[in-house]
Design a protein around this motif. Structure first.
Motif, mmCIF file in Angstrom:
data_model
loop_
_atom_site.group_PDB
_atom_site.id
_atom_site.type_symbol
_atom_site.label_atom_id
_atom_site.label_comp_id
_atom_site.label_asym_id
_atom_site.label_seq_id
_atom_site.Cartn_x
_atom_site.Cartn_y
_atom_site.Cartn_z
ATOM 1 N N GLY A 111 0.819 -1.209 0.000
ATOM 2 C CA GLY A 111 0.000 0.000 0.000
ATOM 3 C C GLY A 111 0.851 1.257 0.000
ATOM 4 O O GLY A 111 0.537 2.231 -0.696
ATOM 5 N N ALA A 112 1.950 1.248 0.757
ATOM 6 C CA ALA A 112 2.839 2.413 0.797
ATOM 7 C C ALA A 112 3.508 2.630 -0.548
ATOM 8 O O ALA A 112 3.648 3.771 -1.016
ATOM 9 N N GLN A 113 3.908 1.535 -1.203
ATOM 10 C CA GLN A 113 4.542 1.659 -2.511
ATOM 11 C C GLN A 113 3.548 2.175 -3.537
ATOM 12 O O GLN A 113 3.877 3.025 -4.373
ATOM 13 N N ALA A 114 2.298 1.676 -3.477
ATOM 14 C CA ALA A 114 1.263 2.150 -4.393
ATOM 15 C C ALA A 114 0.985 3.629 -4.165
ATOM 16 O O ALA A 114 0.775 4.390 -5.118
ATOM 17 N N ALA A 115 0.992 4.062 -2.904
ATOM 18 C CA ALA A 115 0.768 5.479 -2.600
ATOM 19 C C ALA A 115 1.912 6.330 -3.149
ATOM 20 O O ALA A 115 1.684 7.439 -3.664
ATOM 21 N N ALA A 116 3.156 5.809 -3.063
ATOM 22 C CA ALA A 116 4.312 6.563 -3.554
ATOM 23 C C ALA A 116 4.253 6.751 -5.066
ATOM 24 O O ALA A 116 4.477 7.854 -5.574
ATOM 25 N N LEU A 117 3.943 5.681 -5.780
ATOM 26 C CA LEU A 117 3.902 5.832 -7.239
ATOM 27 C C LEU A 117 2.675 6.633 -7.684
ATOM 28 O O LEU A 117 2.713 7.325 -8.708
ATOM 29 N N THR A 118 1.586 6.577 -6.901
ATOM 30 C CA THR A 118 0.419 7.402 -7.216
ATOM 31 C C THR A 118 0.737 8.879 -7.043
ATOM 32 O O THR A 118 0.304 9.718 -7.850
ATOM 33 N N ALA A 119 1.510 9.207 -6.005
ATOM 34 C CA ALA A 119 1.920 10.601 -5.805
ATOM 35 C C ALA A 119 2.762 11.086 -6.977
ATOM 36 O O ALA A 119 2.596 12.213 -7.466
ATOM 37 N N ALA A 120 3.677 10.229 -7.456
ATOM 38 C CA ALA A 120 4.501 10.604 -8.611
ATOM 39 C C ALA A 120 3.628 10.786 -9.856
ATOM 40 O O ALA A 120 3.836 11.723 -10.637
ATOM 41 N N ALA A 121 2.629 9.900 -10.042
ATOM 42 C CA ALA A 121 1.740 10.012 -11.201
ATOM 43 C C ALA A 121 0.895 11.277 -11.128
ATOM 44 O O ALA A 121 0.648 11.926 -12.148
ATOM 45 N N LEU A 122 0.439 11.644 -9.939
ATOM 46 C CA LEU A 122 -0.324 12.885 -9.791
ATOM 47 C C LEU A 122 0.539 14.097 -10.138
ATOM 48 O O LEU A 122 0.058 15.062 -10.746
ATOM 49 N N GLY A 123 1.811 14.039 -9.769
ATOM 50 C CA GLY A 123 2.719 15.119 -10.150
ATOM 51 C C GLY A 123 2.872 15.223 -11.650
ATOM 52 O O GLY A 123 2.864 16.318 -12.223
ATOM 53 N N ALA A 124 2.995 14.063 -12.326
ATOM 54 C CA ALA A 124 3.108 14.072 -13.786
ATOM 55 C C ALA A 124 1.818 14.565 -14.426
ATOM 56 O O ALA A 124 1.849 15.282 -15.437
ATOM 57 N N ALA A 125 0.668 14.183 -13.848
ATOM 58 C CA ALA A 125 -0.609 14.670 -14.364
ATOM 59 C C ALA A 125 -0.691 16.188 -14.246
ATOM 60 O O ALA A 125 -1.204 16.870 -15.140
ATOM 61 N N ALA A 126 -0.162 16.734 -13.153
ATOM 62 C CA ALA A 126 -0.146 18.191 -12.984
ATOM 63 C C ALA A 126 0.730 18.850 -14.043
ATOM 64 O O ALA A 126 0.393 19.927 -14.565
ATOM 65 N N VAL A 127 1.844 18.202 -14.380
ATOM 66 C CA VAL A 127 2.705 18.720 -15.448
ATOM 67 C C VAL A 127 1.916 18.856 -16.747
ATOM 68 O O VAL A 127 2.065 19.830 -17.495
ATOM 69 N N LEU A 128 1.050 17.897 -17.003
ATOM 70 C CA LEU A 128 0.311 17.869 -18.260
ATOM 71 C C LEU A 128 -0.844 18.862 -18.302
ATOM 72 O O LEU A 128 -1.150 19.418 -19.354
ATOM 73 N N VAL A 129 -1.510 19.082 -17.174
ATOM 74 C CA VAL A 129 -2.760 19.853 -17.221
ATOM 75 C C VAL A 129 -2.633 21.275 -16.687
ATOM 76 O O VAL A 129 -3.483 22.119 -16.986
ATOM 77 N N LEU A 130 -1.590 21.567 -15.904
ATOM 78 C CA LEU A 130 -1.463 22.922 -15.374
ATOM 79 C C LEU A 130 -1.126 23.901 -16.487
ATOM 80 O O LEU A 130 -0.293 23.624 -17.349
ATOM 81 N N GLY A 131 -1.762 25.056 -16.460
ATOM 82 C CA GLY A 131 -1.539 26.058 -17.495
ATOM 83 C C GLY A 131 -0.532 27.120 -17.113
ATOM 84 O O GLY A 131 0.120 27.700 -17.979
#
Length: 529
Positions: free
Chosen positions: A10-30
């Motif tokens: 669960g901790a590992q899944a949370a860590a990679l989810t946090a990284a994915a959310l950061g990448a998603a922000a890279v894509l959608v932030l204006g």
């Protein structure tokens, strides 16, 4: 013990989810400064998740080599600082460095584990992110806002949102995966850095000169790889060892080469896409010498691809050429010729399958003829049937396939070799819907208004947009019969280049300028090719 394992997973899944959310922000932030922060944060989170996953292997690898590791770290930081400053002063250098580093994987041993990592590309991405962040700290150097209002800008926005959804959904579905390690590698070694690469390429001040230079780098690399493949074929030795290829070469009457790639199919894919780009440029060449050089390069790359014996790469090349033909001539005529050729091929397969190496008399024979893909696809379809909504979890295909099909060899079944089947088995309808939506948005971005641009636009725009669309179509087909879609940086690069070229063309049309030179990021848009 089970509770401890579940907590760690669960901790590992949370860590990679946090990284994915950061990448998603890279894509959608204006807002550029917010995007710069998201770039650095996502890369740091991705590295942290990998370190947490491999901490024991890293610790074992560094044991007794502390001084060497420190020296390597210092040298790496110095190189990173130098490249960052070069990119900060000359933003166009990022594109050239990224293309030069794109295909190179470096064998790395950490403890008892071996991996082939895109270390040069990771370094260029990190330097590009740092340079972009430094530019945002200076008010005079802030980026131009994202383009809005044009069809291309809206299509690009849909692609960015679709990519962000795919990343977040994939990361979230690792929470119940039986192989969170594979999910972490996919997110942190591929999706996160490539999302940053995609966004940075959109920021590049593209010009026709830079476009030609980038294409030149790609062709030069492909010729280099083909030359290495020729040497491998002549000597009967692979430069980069691959146990599966070595075993096949020992028992088969032919010799497959992989050049500087680990996998012959990825090597063939790179050559096929480069050939599509070269073929797209042929109609725009005016001097006989240029046509002769392009034709010679195509011949060399063709023979190089033949030595890879990658059927999926031949299919990708064929589709790319069909797309180029349909853009240049009447689509109905091209489609008619293609359908006729496919019909003739079908007749051969049905009438005399053994003549082309297909053994359709039994399921085992057909599976051998398709290098094990038939059983993999059937097993993946059964997995999707048993959990149709949410699947078995991201990255779980190989692990769960082995358990369900009682496959004991660790070398058997790394993936279904068919991306939609893998997605359906691992992520169910949820993941499959996000994958299909991404494909729809990507093709709408690349092909929207393309025929008009090819017929009326300046030469560089015609070549660039047609090449990107055809190459992307070929790449998608390749993923349907092999693997590696978003795990291949070329998927992200082709989208970024195609998007920027379309934005450049729309900006030129709004200005009413006849000039064929798409100036660096005209007004509200970045320019790419």
């Amino acid at each position: 013990m089970t509770t401890v394992f579940a907590v760690a997973t669960g901790a590992q899944a949370a860590a990679l989810t946090a990284a994915a959310l950061g990448a998603a922000a890279v894509l959608v932030l204006g807002e550029p400064r917010a995007r710069a922060i998201a770039m650095l944060a996502s890369l740091v989170l991705a590295v942290g998740a990998i370190v947490a996953l491999k901490q024991h292997a890293i610790s074992d690898g560094l044991s007794g080599h502390g001084a060497l590791a420190l020296a390597a770290a210092v040298a790496g930081l110095i190189a990173l600082a130098v490249v960052t400053e070069v990119i900060r002063r000359r933003p166009e250098a990022f594109a050239l460095l990224a293309f030069a580093a794109l295909p190179f994987r470096v064998p790395v041993t950490i403890g008892t584990e071996n991996a082939n990592l895109l270390l040069p590309l990771y370094g260029v991405i990190a330097a590009g992110a740092l340079a972009f962040a430094l530019r945002q700290l200076r008010p005079a150097e802030t980026s131009v806002p994202d383009p809005v209002g044009t069809p291309g800008a809206r299509a690009l926005r849909r692609v960015e949102i679709a990519l962000a959804i795919v990343l977040v959904v994939y990361a979230a579905q690792s929470a119940y995966s039986s192989d969170v390690t594979q999910a972490t590698v996919s997110v942190c070694c591929f999706y996160v850095p490539f999302a940053v690469l995609f966004r940075l390429l959109l920021e590049v001040p593209w010009t026709n000169r830079l476009l030609r230079q980038v294409f030149g780098v790609a062709v030069a690399l492909a010729l280099l790889f083909a030359a290495v493949g020729f040497v491998e074929a002549a000597t009967g030795r692979l430069l980069i060892s691959n146990s599966k290829v070595l075993e096949a070469n020992e028992i088969k009457p032919y010799f497959r080469v992989n050049s500087l790639f680990f996998d012959p199919n990825i090597y063939g894919r790179f050559l096929a896409l480069t050939m599509i780009v070269l073929a797209a440029s042929l109609p725009s060449l005016r001097r006989g010498r240029d046509v002769a050089l392009a034709a010679a390069a195509l011949a060399v790359l063709w023979f190089g691809m033949v030595l890879s014996l990658s059927q999926s790469s031949f299919a990708a090349l064929l589709l790319g050429l069909v797309v180029l033909a349909a853009l240049r001539w009447r689509p109905l005529l091209v489609v008619g010729v293609t359908v006729a050729a496919l019909a003739a091929g079908t007749v051969v397969v049905v009438a005399a399958p053994e003549q082309i190496g297909l053994h359709t008399g039994s399921s085992q024979g057909l599976d051998r003829s398709t290098s094990g893909r038939t059983d993999l696809i059937k097993g993946g379809a059964r997995m999707a049937r048993d959990r149709p909504i949410y699947g078995f979890g991201s990255g779980s295909f190989a692990n769960d396939f082995r358990k369900r099909e009682r496959v004991h060899s660790e070398k058997s079944a790394a993936a279904s070799h068919t991306i939609p089947v893998t997605v359906a088995a691992e992520q169910g309808v949820i993941g499959l819907a996000s994958y299909l939506w991404l494909l729809f948005c990507a093709f709408a971005l690349l092909f929207g208004g393309l025929r008009r641009a090819v017929r009326a636009g300046p030469a560089e725009e015609r070549v660039g947009r047609a090449a990107m669309a055809a190459a992307y179509a070929g790449l998608v087909l390749h993923t349907l019969v092999y693997a590696a879609f978003l795990e291949d940086p070329l998927s992200w690069v082709l989208l970024a280049l195609g998007a920027s070229l379309r934005l450049a063309g729309e900006a030129r049309s709004r200005r009413g300028s006849p000039s064929p030179e798409p100036s660096a990021m005209p007004e509200p848009e970045p320019v790419t090719a």
